[in-house]
Design a protein around this motif. Structure first.
Motif, PDB file in Angstrom:
ATOM      1  N   VAL A 179       0.593  -2.183  -7.725  1.00 36.76           N
ATOM      2  CA  VAL A 179      -0.116  -0.938  -8.040  1.00 36.76           C
ATOM      3  C   VAL A 179      -0.679  -0.323  -6.757  1.00 36.76           C
ATOM      4  O   VAL A 179      -0.783   0.891  -6.630  1.00 36.76           O
ATOM      5  CB  VAL A 179      -1.247  -1.195  -9.056  1.00 36.76           C
ATOM      6  CG1 VAL A 179      -2.081   0.054  -9.298  1.00 36.76           C
ATOM      7  CG2 VAL A 179      -0.655  -1.691 -10.378  1.00 36.76           C
ATOM      8  N   LYS A 180      -0.984  -1.168  -5.762  1.00 30.85           N
ATOM      9  CA  LYS A 180      -1.623  -0.698  -4.540  1.00 30.85           C
ATOM     10  C   LYS A 180      -0.696  -0.687  -3.329  1.00 30.85           C
ATOM     11  O   LYS A 180      -1.091  -0.216  -2.265  1.00 30.85           O
ATOM     12  CB  LYS A 180      -2.834  -1.581  -4.239  1.00 30.85           C
ATOM     13  CG  LYS A 180      -3.809  -1.683  -5.403  1.00 30.85           C
ATOM     14  CD  LYS A 180      -5.003  -2.526  -5.089  1.00 30.85           C
ATOM     15  CE  LYS A 180      -5.994  -1.760  -4.271  1.00 30.85           C
ATOM     16  NZ  LYS A 180      -7.279  -2.450  -4.158  1.00 30.85           N
ATOM     17  N   LEU A 181       0.521  -1.190  -3.468  1.00 28.82           N
ATOM     18  CA  LEU A 181       1.413  -1.307  -2.313  1.00 28.82           C
ATOM     19  C   LEU A 181       2.295  -0.066  -2.158  1.00 28.82           C
ATOM     20  O   LEU A 181       2.763   0.510  -3.141  1.00 28.82           O
ATOM     21  CB  LEU A 181       2.279  -2.558  -2.436  1.00 28.82           C
ATOM     22  CG  LEU A 181       1.532  -3.901  -2.399  1.00 28.82           C
ATOM     23  CD1 LEU A 181       2.511  -5.052  -2.533  1.00 28.82           C
ATOM     24  CD2 LEU A 181       0.729  -4.038  -1.110  1.00 28.82           C
ATOM     25  N   SER A 182       2.568   0.297  -0.923  1.00 28.54           N
ATOM     26  CA  SER A 182       3.200   1.583  -0.618  1.00 28.54           C
ATOM     27  C   SER A 182       4.607   1.727  -1.188  1.00 28.54           C
ATOM     28  O   SER A 182       4.979   2.799  -1.675  1.00 28.54           O
ATOM     29  CB  SER A 182       3.236   1.797   0.901  1.00 28.54           C
ATOM     30  OG  SER A 182       3.962   0.750   1.534  1.00 28.54           O
ATOM     31  N   LEU A 183       5.422   0.654  -1.141  1.00 23.35           N
ATOM     32  CA  LEU A 183       6.817   0.771  -1.571  1.00 23.35           C
ATOM     33  C   LEU A 183       6.970   0.844  -3.091  1.00 23.35           C
ATOM     34  O   LEU A 183       8.080   1.044  -3.588  1.00 23.35           O
ATOM     35  CB  LEU A 183       7.644  -0.402  -1.036  1.00 23.35           C
ATOM     36  CG  LEU A 183       7.781  -0.509   0.481  1.00 23.35           C
ATOM     37  CD1 LEU A 183       8.635  -1.711   0.864  1.00 23.35           C
ATOM     38  CD2 LEU A 183       8.358   0.766   1.072  1.00 23.35           C
ATOM     39  N   ALA A 184       5.862   0.694  -3.819  1.00 25.83           N
ATOM     40  CA  ALA A 184       5.930   0.735  -5.283  1.00 25.83           C
ATOM     41  C   ALA A 184       5.348   2.025  -5.850  1.00 25.83           C
ATOM     42  O   ALA A 184       5.196   2.158  -7.063  1.00 25.83           O
ATOM     43  CB  ALA A 184       5.194  -0.465  -5.875  1.00 25.83           C
ATOM     44  N   GLN A 185       5.072   2.990  -4.997  1.00 30.22           N
ATOM     45  CA  GLN A 185       4.441   4.214  -5.502  1.00 30.22           C
ATOM     46  C   GLN A 185       5.448   5.190  -6.111  1.00 30.22           C
ATOM     47  O   GLN A 185       5.052   6.165  -6.763  1.00 30.22           O
ATOM     48  CB  GLN A 185       3.666   4.908  -4.367  1.00 30.22           C
ATOM     49  CG  GLN A 185       2.559   4.051  -3.793  1.00 30.22           C
ATOM     50  CD  GLN A 185       1.649   3.460  -4.855  1.00 30.22           C
ATOM     51  OE1 GLN A 185       1.016   4.194  -5.620  1.00 30.22           O
ATOM     52  NE2 GLN A 185       1.593   2.134  -4.939  1.00 30.22           N
ATOM     53  N   GLN A 186       6.715   4.930  -5.956  1.00 27.83           N
ATOM     54  CA  GLN A 186       7.776   5.713  -6.604  1.00 27.83           C
ATOM     55  C   GLN A 186       8.948   4.780  -6.876  1.00 27.83           C
ATOM     56  O   GLN A 186       9.160   3.794  -6.168  1.00 27.83           O
ATOM     57  CB  GLN A 186       8.247   6.867  -5.709  1.00 27.83           C
ATOM     58  CG  GLN A 186       7.264   8.016  -5.610  1.00 27.83           C
ATOM     59  CD  GLN A 186       7.832   9.144  -4.769  1.00 27.83           C
ATOM     60  OE1 GLN A 186       8.406   8.911  -3.705  1.00 27.83           O
ATOM     61  NE2 GLN A 186       7.681  10.361  -5.235  1.00 27.83           N
ATOM     62  N   ASN A 187       9.709   5.133  -7.915  1.00 29.40           N
ATOM     63  CA  ASN A 187      10.938   4.390  -8.239  1.00 29.40           C
ATOM     64  C   ASN A 187      10.687   2.888  -8.434  1.00 29.40           C
ATOM     65  O   ASN A 187      11.494   2.053  -8.028  1.00 29.40           O
ATOM     66  CB  ASN A 187      11.999   4.607  -7.152  1.00 29.40           C
ATOM     67  CG  ASN A 187      12.304   6.071  -6.954  1.00 29.40           C
ATOM     68  OD1 ASN A 187      12.353   6.832  -7.924  1.00 29.40           O
ATOM     69  ND2 ASN A 187      12.481   6.492  -5.710  1.00 29.40           N
ATOM     70  N   PHE A 188       9.561   2.585  -9.046  1.00 30.34           N
ATOM     71  CA  PHE A 188       9.232   1.204  -9.393  1.00 30.34           C
ATOM     72  C   PHE A 188       9.127   1.151 -10.912  1.00 30.34           C
ATOM     73  O   PHE A 188       8.511   2.017 -11.534  1.00 30.34           O
ATOM     74  CB  PHE A 188       7.918   0.770  -8.739  1.00 30.34           C
ATOM     75  CG  PHE A 188       7.657  -0.706  -8.842  1.00 30.34           C
ATOM     76  CD1 PHE A 188       8.141  -1.576  -7.878  1.00 30.34           C
ATOM     77  CD2 PHE A 188       6.935  -1.235  -9.906  1.00 30.34           C
ATOM     78  CE1 PHE A 188       7.913  -2.941  -7.972  1.00 30.34           C
ATOM     79  CE2 PHE A 188       6.700  -2.588 -10.010  1.00 30.34           C
ATOM     80  CZ  PHE A 188       7.194  -3.452  -9.036  1.00 30.34           C
ATOM     81  N   TYR A 189       9.699   0.114 -11.517  1.00 26.07           N
ATOM     82  CA  TYR A 189       9.817   0.116 -12.973  1.00 26.07           C
ATOM     83  C   TYR A 189       8.467  -0.055 -13.678  1.00 26.07           C
ATOM     84  O   TYR A 189       7.649  -0.902 -13.316  1.00 26.07           O
ATOM     85  CB  TYR A 189      10.746  -1.001 -13.452  1.00 26.07           C
ATOM     86  CG  TYR A 189      10.892  -0.990 -14.963  1.00 26.07           C
ATOM     87  CD1 TYR A 189      11.723  -0.056 -15.578  1.00 26.07           C
ATOM     88  CD2 TYR A 189      10.156  -1.857 -15.759  1.00 26.07           C
ATOM     89  CE1 TYR A 189      11.837  -0.003 -16.961  1.00 26.07           C
ATOM     90  CE2 TYR A 189      10.266  -1.813 -17.144  1.00 26.07           C
ATOM     91  CZ  TYR A 189      11.103  -0.884 -17.734  1.00 26.07           C
ATOM     92  OH  TYR A 189      11.204  -0.820 -19.102  1.00 26.07           O
TER      93      TYR A 189
END
Length: 653
Positions: free
Chosen positions: A355-365
């Motif tokens: 929820v807080k990590l940069s690579l999961a701010q888009q296109n994360f399921y």
């Protein structure tokens, strides 16, 4: 020559730092001794106190060495006659800053331990990002402790300022030859203190984890060292799981996906290694709506039927109306960890939640990814400010179309430190669901409560208090339960009830503590699925929060591809289960009551959990190499998927 002059000449430009070292060791040792006395029963049960105190001094030398490294590197530029006035005042300020941080963090340690049963760690840093919420909580619930801590810090800092003012007035430079002969030696000594080991790797907090009690292990080191190491570790978040070891990618994937409920599924997309097609267990002409009520800090310790305090009568009544999970376990100890598990079906790691990590701010399921594609209106409803813990960014970037938080709630009746009361939250939710139904839109709403959060503020006159005074956790839970019961009773009367599935589940327990290496009993949480045409059922096997998403989609009548790895309990609710738990730096895989626990820099351990006695018994026999690999694969997989950005649907980038 008088003794004080000899000392001045001997320590020369480093006099500030010698005094600082002695003061720091004294303060940290006194603080550690005080904490040991406070937690005496657990410390004595965990091991030899003298050994732990000596190891604590060793850890303190690492911290002191780290703080000394900057001025030592600057010494060739400043610690000579031409710039010695600047060196004096720099040294004065640097030692005071270091000691101020040491004092403040140590003074705040007892309250942190009361909440998290461990010394300040990464959570301490994360909360500093939200000064409004944190200060409001401290002011409302811990005002005396806050003011007392500030007063103690200021008093000690004033006394130290007077001490170092005298040092600043008398410190003298070395002669040039003396300086260049001594500087490399001092540099070597400080480097040795920081490394504190002749092994291949330098010492770190894991080296001091010498007992089976996580709290006692944390007491051995100091809080400033713990926080400083947490800051350092943030640089390595993407590969954080590798603190336990590594496996070749192919072997890791094979082991991580080697579960009975996944064996009949096909994993054919090499770029999305967990993507799989699942057929829903229920065939529906029109898939159901979904409402997830994520209950703040509602551990099994508050639910009577799960062996807790009887402060959830509404939930006790509701459990006979739906699917009740008797052994549901949270994946972690933070709300965002609960969010990633429940909404994304994502496994825990030692890193921050995605929820807080940069690579999961888009296109994360998320469930929103699947449901938004199918025409659902997706929303996140929260009584506080949705930017907290980066929730707004994560949700809006991953399938959630609308965020309703405090700013969108007209005239809430009661607003506390963490936002609107649960009643106000559910009033806004009921209004939103009725509006969606009127527009004939299928909907998915994640509703996140907050009344059961320290300092436990809620409106008067709603419940008969469980105890006095009013602002206690048991009273707050009872109020949250009351608000939940009112909402479900209202929802039952609405036309959308028969078309909607409701999940009630906790994000984590209120306080995760205990003398167990991993306090399994504090990961135990309630979970209930009800609504629509669901018939009552008790789910007895061990289950994890990551199993909820695939089970919900199946019950809703939605078939399709997802990257979820959890178990669909609608297809098998009786065979043995498993749970994944991340507790600080420890990762545990529990299969029924047997656990394999990974520790950074130390061998894995095997244990058995007694559910009735709520006791974790460590085994004298180490886990097998295969057990360790199997457990390691479970924690390496999510880090791998995050790093490779491979946890999303096939039609996303």
């Amino acid at each position: 020559m008088p003794l004080n002059r000899r000392l001045l000449r001997f320590f020369g430009p480093y006099l500030h730092y010698v005094v600082m070292l002695l003061v720091m060791l004294l303060l940290l040792s006194a603080s550690r001794a005080g904490l040991f006395i406070w937690q005496y029963d657990r410390v004595v049960a965990a091991g030899d106190i003298a050994t732990m105190l000596l190891q604590g001094i060793r850890a303190d030398l690492i911290l002191a060495g780290l703080w000394l490294s900057l001025p030592l590197l600057l010494a060739p530029l400043l610690a000579h006659q031409a710039s010695f006035t600047l060196w004096r005042y720099f040294s004065h300020g640097w030692v005071l800053l270091g000691l101020c941080l040491v004092i403040f963090i140590e003074v705040s340690t007892p309250q942190f331990i009361l909440q998290y049963d461990i010394r300040p760690n990464r959570l301490y840093i994360e909360y500093l990002k939200y000064p409004k919420e944190v200060f409001s909580t401290l002011w409302q619930g811990y005002r005396a402790m806050l003011l007392g801590g500030i007063a103690i810090t200021l008093l000690l800092l004033w006394l130290l300022h007077r001490l170092f003012s005298k040092v600043t007035a008398v410190v003298q430079p070395y002669a040039t030859r003396t300086f260049w002969c001594s500087w490399p030696v001092i540099l070597l000594l400080v480097f040795a203190a920081i490394r504190s080991s002749t092994e291949h790797r330098p010492a770190n907090p894991a080296l001091f984890a010498i007992t089976s009690d996580a709290l006692v292990n944390s007491l051995i080191i100091s809080s400033p060292y713990s926080v400083l190491y947490a800051l350092y570790s943030l640089r390595h978040e993407a590969r954080s799981s590798e603190i336990y070891g590594t496996l070749p990618d192919d072997e890791m994937l094979a082991l991580a996906l080697d579960w009975p409920w996944l064996k009949q599924l096909s994993f054919l997309n090499k770029t999305l290694p967990t993507l799989n097609y699942r057929q829903a267990s229920v065939t529906r002409s029109k898939p159901l709506n979904l409402v997830i009520i994520l209950q703040e800090s509602l551990g099994a310790t508050f639910v009577e039927s799960l062996g807790g305090v009887a402060v959830t009568p509404e939930l006790e009544q509701l459990k006979s109306s739906g699917w009740w999970f008797e052994q549901m376990y949270a994946t972690g100890t933070r709300s965002v960890r609960g969010i990633e598990a429940v909404v994304s079906g994502f496994m825990p790691t030692p890193a921050q939640s995605v929820v807080k990590l940069s690579l999961a701010q888009q296109n994360f399921y998320t469930l929103g990814s699947t449901l938004a594609q199918r025409g659902y209106h997706t929303s996140f409803i929260y009584g506080g400010e949705a930017h907290f813990d980066n929730m707004r960014s994560f949700f809006t970037g991953n399938g959630i179309k609308q965020v309703i938080d405090l700013a969108q709630m007209p005239a809430p009746v009661f607003v506390g430190s963490w936002g609107a009361s649960d009643e106000d939250l559910f009033t806004a939710t009921a209004r939103h669901l009725a509006d969606m139904h009127q527009q004939q839109l299928p909907f998915f709403s994640l509703v996140f409560t907050s009344s059961n959060h320290t300092p436990f503020e809620f409106p008067d006159g709603r419940i008969s208090l469980h105890e006095q005074p009013k602002q206690t956790v048991n009273n707050a839970v009872k109020y949250a339960d009351y608000a939940l019961g009112q909402f479900i009773a209202h929802a039952r009367q609405q036309p959308y009830w028969q078309d909607t599935l409701f999940l009630i589940v906790a994000d984590h327990d209120n306080r995760v503590y205990g003398s167990n290496l991993v306090p399994v009993e504090k990961f135990h949480i309630p979970a209930l699925i009800l609504g629509a045409d669901l018939m009552p059922r008790h789910i007895k096997p061990v289950a994890s929060q990551i199993d909820l998403a695939p089970t919900l989609l199946s019950l809703m009548g939605i078939s399709g591809q997802t990257p979820l790895t959890g178990r669909d309990f609608s297809k098998d609710d009786s065979s043995p289960g498993r749970a994944l738990m991340q507790f600080d730096q420890y990762f545990a895989l529990m299969e029924q009551q047997q656990l394999t626990i990974l520790r950074p820099g130390q061998p894995a351990v095997s244990a058995r959990y007694n559910l009735l006695q709520k006791q974790l018994v460590l085994s004298e026999q180490a886990p097998t190499a295969q057990q360790v690999k199997r457990t390691l694969a479970q924690v390496l997989l999510p880090s791998y998927l995050y790093r490779q950005q491979q946890y999303h649907l096939a039609d996303q980038p």
